[in-house]
Design an enzyme around this catalytic site. Structure first.
Site, PDB file in Angstrom:
ATOM      1  N   GLU A 196      -4.984  -2.768  -7.933  1.00 37.27           N
ATOM      2  CA  GLU A 196      -5.631  -2.914  -6.229  1.00 37.27           C
ATOM      3  C   GLU A 196      -6.198  -3.944  -5.822  1.00 37.27           C
ATOM      4  O   GLU A 196      -6.412  -4.818  -6.800  1.00 37.27           O
ATOM      5  CB  GLU A 196      -7.029  -1.826  -7.032  1.00 37.27           C
ATOM      6  CG  GLU A 196      -7.803  -1.903  -5.688  1.00 37.27           C
ATOM      7  CD  GLU A 196      -9.060  -1.122  -6.156  1.00 37.27           C
ATOM      8  OE1 GLU A 196     -10.158  -0.372  -5.361  1.00 37.27           O
ATOM      9  OE2 GLU A 196      -9.165  -1.101  -7.174  1.00 37.27           O
TER      10      GLU A 196
ATOM     11  N   LYS B   4      -7.162   5.067   0.619  1.00 36.87           N
ATOM     12  CA  LYS B   4      -7.830   5.550  -0.736  1.00 36.87           C
ATOM     13  C   LYS B   4      -9.377   6.570  -0.204  1.00 36.87           C
ATOM     14  O   LYS B   4      -9.386   6.695   0.201  1.00 36.87           O
ATOM     15  CB  LYS B   4      -8.668   3.777  -1.596  1.00 36.87           C
ATOM     16  CG  LYS B   4      -9.268   4.552  -2.619  1.00 36.87           C
ATOM     17  CD  LYS B   4     -10.686   3.616  -3.031  1.00 36.87           C
ATOM     18  CE  LYS B   4     -11.046   3.275  -4.450  1.00 36.87           C
ATOM     19  NZ  LYS B   4     -11.939   2.435  -4.508  1.00 36.87           N
TER      20      LYS B   4
ATOM     21  N   CYS C 175      -7.874   3.473  -7.791  1.00 35.29           N
ATOM     22  CA  CYS C 175      -9.665   3.356  -8.455  1.00 35.29           C
ATOM     23  C   CYS C 175     -10.236   4.662  -8.567  1.00 35.29           C
ATOM     24  O   CYS C 175     -10.048   5.232  -9.458  1.00 35.29           O
ATOM     25  CB  CYS C 175      -9.964   1.858  -8.057  1.00 35.29           C
ATOM     26  SG  CYS C 175     -11.606   1.118  -8.912  1.00 35.29           S
TER      27      CYS C 175
END
Length: 303
Positions: A70, A139, A180
């Site tokens: 990331e 995301k 994440c």
């Protein structure tokens, strides 16, 4: 590996799902996955050049699928996103496309800050062996947490969330993407599994509070719950950074075993993904055909 027939007594709907849960006919049963745990600096060009060098190194070791962490091209933090943000396509994704084509690999480009129509996103791009972009994952779940006395972080102060599922096909298996914080949401992994993914990849940068508590636990949970391989690519730990990443990039197999794990330093970890192992686990413990769809369900609201 694929059973010729599903177990006796399944409904047509469940039998179809059973077929989708196993590796496709003609798919290659094994491939090497490499996770690059990159030490990220404040100089974007240095990050890009180092990443490309490590991608070439991983390819030389036989990797067919390579993943970056990331925010691999910039420091991680709300104060950095706008400064480092790019359009897609742009400088960073052009580099990724070129090196994927040069190396003939599937490249999961960690994530970068993306700017589009005045909004910022935390975005992962994937490139195939011909250099074409195969997927773009923004995301979905923004990292907004407050652990008193330890950490407060609010991605939503700067970023906007994505609103779509992101998968891509390879000759080996279908791959599902998250970034994440996405890994904390079990429903996302379940939907990817329902859609036929056998490998879930999450570039991520857990911190020194959530990392030791939940990083491995969440990966093993997603792997066992869905009987899939789960891989996470973290930046290397930099104690001098304003946000200190936990590191420990990891691969977990469908039995929930950690089969590869990095320390905290810049490194590449490798593992051979064995889809026959996945099929064996699903045959031994047939949770996908034993679900009580008459009592509960997890479904996608949009494609």
């Amino acid at each position: 590996m694929r059973l010729a027939l599903p177990p006796v007594g399944l409904s047509a709907e469940v039998a179809l799902a059973w077929g989708e849960m196993l590796p496709a006919r003609g798919a290659m049963a094994n491939f090497r996955l490499a996770l690059i745990q990159l030490h990220v600096s404040a100089v974007k060009s240095d990050n890009l050049n180092k990443a490309c060098g490590l991608i070439r190194k991983a390819t030389a070791q036989g990797a067919k699928v390579v993943a970056l962490p990331e925010c691999f091209n910039s420091p991680y933090g709300t104060k950095y996103f706008a400064e480092y943000a790019e359009k897609i396509p742009g400088e960073s994704t052009q580099k990724l496309s070129e090196v994927a084509k040069e190396c003939g690999i599937y490249l999961i480009g960690g994530s970068i800050p993306e700017e589009d129509a005045g909004k910022l996103y935390n975005t992962c791009t994937v490139f195939g062996p011909d250099g074409a972009m195969l997927a773009k994952h923004r995301k979905i779940h923004l990292f907004d947490i407050n652990v008193p006395g330890k950490i407060r972080f609010q991605e939503s102060e700067t970023l906007s969330p994505g609103d779509s599922f992101s998968m891509f096909d390879t000759p080996y298996c279908k791959v599902g993407l998250g970034i994440c914080y996405d890994i904390r949401f079990a429903e996302l992994a379940q939907i990817y599994t329902q859609k036929g993914c056998q490998l879930l990849v999450y570039p991520g940068a857990f911190n020194m509070t959530t990392g030791p508590a939940h990083w491995e636990l969440l990966q093993r949970g997603r792997a066992v719950d869905n009987q899939v391989y789960v891989a996470t690519a973290s930046p290397a730990r930099d104690e001098k950074a304003s946000y200190v990443a936990w590191g420990h990039s990891t691969v977990v197999n469908p039995w929930g075993e950690v089969i590869a794990k990095a320390g905290t330093e810049e490194t590449i970890i490798y593992t051979d993904i064995d889809l026959k192992k996945l099929a064996e686990v699903r045959q031994q413990i047939s949770i996908h055909t034993q679900k009580r769809s008459d009592l509960y369900s997890v479904e996608a609201k949009r494609e």
